[in-house]
Design a protein around this motif. Structure first.
Motif, PDB file in Angstrom:
ATOM      1  N   LEU A   1       0.870  -1.158   0.000  1.00  0.00           N
ATOM      2  CA  LEU A   1       0.000   0.000   0.000  1.00  0.00           C
ATOM      3  C   LEU A   1       0.914   1.217   0.000  1.00  0.00           C
ATOM      4  O   LEU A   1       1.833   1.301   0.820  1.00  0.00           O
ATOM      5  N   ALA A   2       0.664   2.144  -0.927  1.00  0.00           N
ATOM      6  CA  ALA A   2       1.525   3.327  -1.041  1.00  0.00           C
ATOM      7  C   ALA A   2       0.695   4.601  -0.935  1.00  0.00           C
ATOM      8  O   ALA A   2      -0.483   4.623  -1.278  1.00  0.00           O
ATOM      9  N   ALA A   3       1.329   5.674  -0.488  1.00  0.00           N
ATOM     10  CA  ALA A   3       0.700   6.986  -0.413  1.00  0.00           C
ATOM     11  C   ALA A   3       0.641   7.591  -1.819  1.00  0.00           C
ATOM     12  O   ALA A   3       1.170   7.032  -2.783  1.00  0.00           O
ATOM     13  N   ALA A   4       0.025   8.750  -1.929  1.00  0.00           N
ATOM     14  CA  ALA A   4      -0.186   9.397  -3.226  1.00  0.00           C
ATOM     15  C   ALA A   4       1.099   9.599  -4.029  1.00  0.00           C
ATOM     16  O   ALA A   4       1.090   9.479  -5.247  1.00  0.00           O
ATOM     17  N   LEU A   5       2.194   9.859  -3.375  1.00  0.00           N
ATOM     18  CA  LEU A   5       3.452  10.091  -4.090  1.00  0.00           C
ATOM     19  C   LEU A   5       4.331   8.848  -4.152  1.00  0.00           C
ATOM     20  O   LEU A   5       5.505   8.928  -4.504  1.00  0.00           O
ATOM     21  N   GLY A   6       3.761   7.699  -3.829  1.00  0.00           N
ATOM     22  CA  GLY A   6       4.490   6.443  -3.941  1.00  0.00           C
ATOM     23  C   GLY A   6       5.248   6.007  -2.700  1.00  0.00           C
ATOM     24  O   GLY A   6       5.946   5.000  -2.718  1.00  0.00           O
ATOM     25  N   ARG A   7       5.122   6.741  -1.600  1.00  0.00           N
ATOM     26  CA  ARG A   7       5.802   6.364  -0.356  1.00  0.00           C
ATOM     27  C   ARG A   7       5.135   5.133   0.234  1.00  0.00           C
ATOM     28  O   ARG A   7       3.931   5.116   0.464  1.00  0.00           O
ATOM     29  N   PRO A   8       5.897   4.072   0.485  1.00  0.00           N
ATOM     30  CA  PRO A   8       5.311   2.850   1.055  1.00  0.00           C
ATOM     31  C   PRO A   8       4.707   3.106   2.438  1.00  0.00           C
ATOM     32  O   PRO A   8       5.321   3.758   3.275  1.00  0.00           O
ATOM     33  N   LEU A   9       3.492   2.610   2.648  1.00  0.00           N
ATOM     34  CA  LEU A   9       2.830   2.735   3.942  1.00  0.00           C
ATOM     35  C   LEU A   9       2.779   1.402   4.672  1.00  0.00           C
ATOM     36  O   LEU A   9       2.921   1.346   5.882  1.00  0.00           O
ATOM     37  N   LEU A  10       2.536   0.316   3.918  1.00  0.00           N
ATOM     38  CA  LEU A  10       2.351  -1.000   4.505  1.00  0.00           C
ATOM     39  C   LEU A  10       2.640  -2.042   3.446  1.00  0.00           C
ATOM     40  O   LEU A  10       2.342  -1.841   2.278  1.00  0.00           O
ATOM     41  N   PHE A  11       3.240  -3.154   3.851  1.00  0.00           N
ATOM     42  CA  PHE A  11       3.452  -4.231   2.883  1.00  0.00           C
ATOM     43  C   PHE A  11       3.307  -5.589   3.548  1.00  0.00           C
ATOM     44  O   PHE A  11       3.457  -5.725   4.748  1.00  0.00           O
ATOM     45  N   ILE A  12       2.966  -6.584   2.722  1.00  0.00           N
ATOM     46  CA  ILE A  12       2.822  -7.966   3.146  1.00  0.00           C
ATOM     47  C   ILE A  12       3.630  -8.809   2.165  1.00  0.00           C
ATOM     48  O   ILE A  12       3.508  -8.631   0.950  1.00  0.00           O
ATOM     49  N   ILE A  13       4.443  -9.717   2.671  1.00  0.00           N
ATOM     50  CA  ILE A  13       5.217 -10.613   1.815  1.00  0.00           C
ATOM     51  C   ILE A  13       4.568 -11.991   1.857  1.00  0.00           C
ATOM     52  O   ILE A  13       4.282 -12.513   2.929  1.00  0.00           O
ATOM     53  N   THR A  14       4.319 -12.556   0.675  1.00  0.00           N
ATOM     54  CA  THR A  14       3.704 -13.880   0.576  1.00  0.00           C
ATOM     55  C   THR A  14       4.471 -14.732  -0.427  1.00  0.00           C
ATOM     56  O   THR A  14       5.350 -14.235  -1.138  1.00  0.00           O
ATOM     57  N   GLY A  15       4.087 -15.979  -0.509  1.00  0.00           N
ATOM     58  CA  GLY A  15       4.621 -16.858  -1.542  1.00  0.00           C
ATOM     59  C   GLY A  15       4.141 -16.398  -2.908  1.00  0.00           C
ATOM     60  O   GLY A  15       3.094 -15.750  -3.033  1.00  0.00           O
ATOM     61  N   GLY A  16       4.890 -16.699  -3.943  1.00  0.00           N
ATOM     62  CA  GLY A  16       4.570 -16.244  -5.290  1.00  0.00           C
ATOM     63  C   GLY A  16       3.258 -16.759  -5.834  1.00  0.00           C
ATOM     64  O   GLY A  16       2.693 -16.170  -6.744  1.00  0.00           O
ATOM     65  N   GLN A  17       2.735 -17.844  -5.304  1.00  0.00           N
ATOM     66  CA  GLN A  17       1.497 -18.422  -5.804  1.00  0.00           C
ATOM     67  C   GLN A  17       0.257 -17.742  -5.239  1.00  0.00           C
ATOM     68  O   GLN A  17      -0.850 -17.974  -5.689  1.00  0.00           O
ATOM     69  N   VAL A  18       0.405 -16.876  -4.250  1.00  0.00           N
ATOM     70  CA  VAL A  18      -0.732 -16.209  -3.607  1.00  0.00           C
ATOM     71  C   VAL A  18      -1.268 -15.113  -4.523  1.00  0.00           C
ATOM     72  O   VAL A  18      -0.522 -14.272  -5.021  1.00  0.00           O
ATOM     73  N   HIS A  19      -2.595 -15.119  -4.756  1.00  0.00           N
ATOM     74  CA  HIS A  19      -3.209 -14.122  -5.628  1.00  0.00           C
ATOM     75  C   HIS A  19      -3.209 -12.761  -4.951  1.00  0.00           C
ATOM     76  O   HIS A  19      -3.398 -12.645  -3.737  1.00  0.00           O
ATOM     77  N   ASP A  20      -3.026 -11.714  -5.735  1.00  0.00           N
ATOM     78  CA  ASP A  20      -2.943 -10.347  -5.218  1.00  0.00           C
ATOM     79  C   ASP A  20      -4.182  -9.929  -4.438  1.00  0.00           C
ATOM     80  O   ASP A  20      -4.086  -9.324  -3.370  1.00  0.00           O
ATOM     81  N   ALA A  21      -5.354 -10.244  -4.961  1.00  0.00           N
ATOM     82  CA  ALA A  21      -6.599  -9.789  -4.344  1.00  0.00           C
ATOM     83  C   ALA A  21      -6.808 -10.355  -2.943  1.00  0.00           C
ATOM     84  O   ALA A  21      -7.525  -9.760  -2.142  1.00  0.00           O
ATOM     85  N   THR A  22      -6.190 -11.471  -2.610  1.00  0.00           N
ATOM     86  CA  THR A  22      -6.373 -12.047  -1.278  1.00  0.00           C
ATOM     87  C   THR A  22      -5.726 -11.203  -0.193  1.00  0.00           C
ATOM     88  O   THR A  22      -6.081 -11.321   0.974  1.00  0.00           O
ATOM     89  N   GLN A  23      -4.798 -10.347  -0.530  1.00  0.00           N
ATOM     90  CA  GLN A  23      -4.090  -9.533   0.453  1.00  0.00           C
ATOM     91  C   GLN A  23      -4.592  -8.094   0.516  1.00  0.00           C
ATOM     92  O   GLN A  23      -4.276  -7.355   1.441  1.00  0.00           O
ATOM     93  N   ALA A  24      -5.373  -7.678  -0.457  1.00  0.00           N
ATOM     94  CA  ALA A  24      -5.817  -6.285  -0.552  1.00  0.00           C
ATOM     95  C   ALA A  24      -6.631  -5.845   0.653  1.00  0.00           C
ATOM     96  O   ALA A  24      -6.439  -4.745   1.177  1.00  0.00           O
ATOM     97  N   SER A  25      -7.537  -6.672   1.117  1.00  0.00           N
ATOM     98  CA  SER A  25      -8.386  -6.311   2.249  1.00  0.00           C
ATOM     99  C   SER A  25      -7.553  -6.010   3.491  1.00  0.00           C
ATOM    100  O   SER A  25      -7.812  -5.040   4.203  1.00  0.00           O
ATOM    101  N   ALA A  26      -6.550  -6.836   3.754  1.00  0.00           N
ATOM    102  CA  ALA A  26      -5.684  -6.620   4.921  1.00  0.00           C
ATOM    103  C   ALA A  26      -4.892  -5.322   4.790  1.00  0.00           C
ATOM    104  O   ALA A  26      -4.687  -4.609   5.772  1.00  0.00           O
ATOM    105  N   LEU A  27      -4.457  -4.995   3.584  1.00  0.00           N
ATOM    106  CA  LEU A  27      -3.697  -3.760   3.376  1.00  0.00           C
ATOM    107  C   LEU A  27      -4.563  -2.516   3.564  1.00  0.00           C
ATOM    108  O   LEU A  27      -4.085  -1.488   4.038  1.00  0.00           O
TER     109      LEU A  27
END
Length: 68
Positions: free
Chosen positions: A15-41
């Protein structure tokens, strides 16, 4: 680390701010779909606008964003 067709991989969901500054991140295995992590972010966040890749297109996520 996770397994995918390309071997052992990881993904960074961020999750990034308007100018691209990282606010929060989650690291997962490569097989995990992107949408599954969006709610938590997005939990507890407020925003005037939301920009995302098409991988995040789901009705549940759209509902969560409209409540923000």
């Amino acid at each position: 680390m996770g397994r995918s067709r390309g071997g052992v991989t990881t993904k960074i969901h961020m999750l990034a701010a308007a100018l691209g500054r990282p606010l929060l991140f989650i690291i997962t295995g490569g097989q995990v779909h992107d949408a599954t992590q969006a709610s938590a972010l997005l939990e507890g966040q407020t925003a005037g606008a939301f920009i995302a890749d098409k991988a995040y297109d789901s009705n549940g996520l759209r509902e969560q964003i409209t409540v923000m």
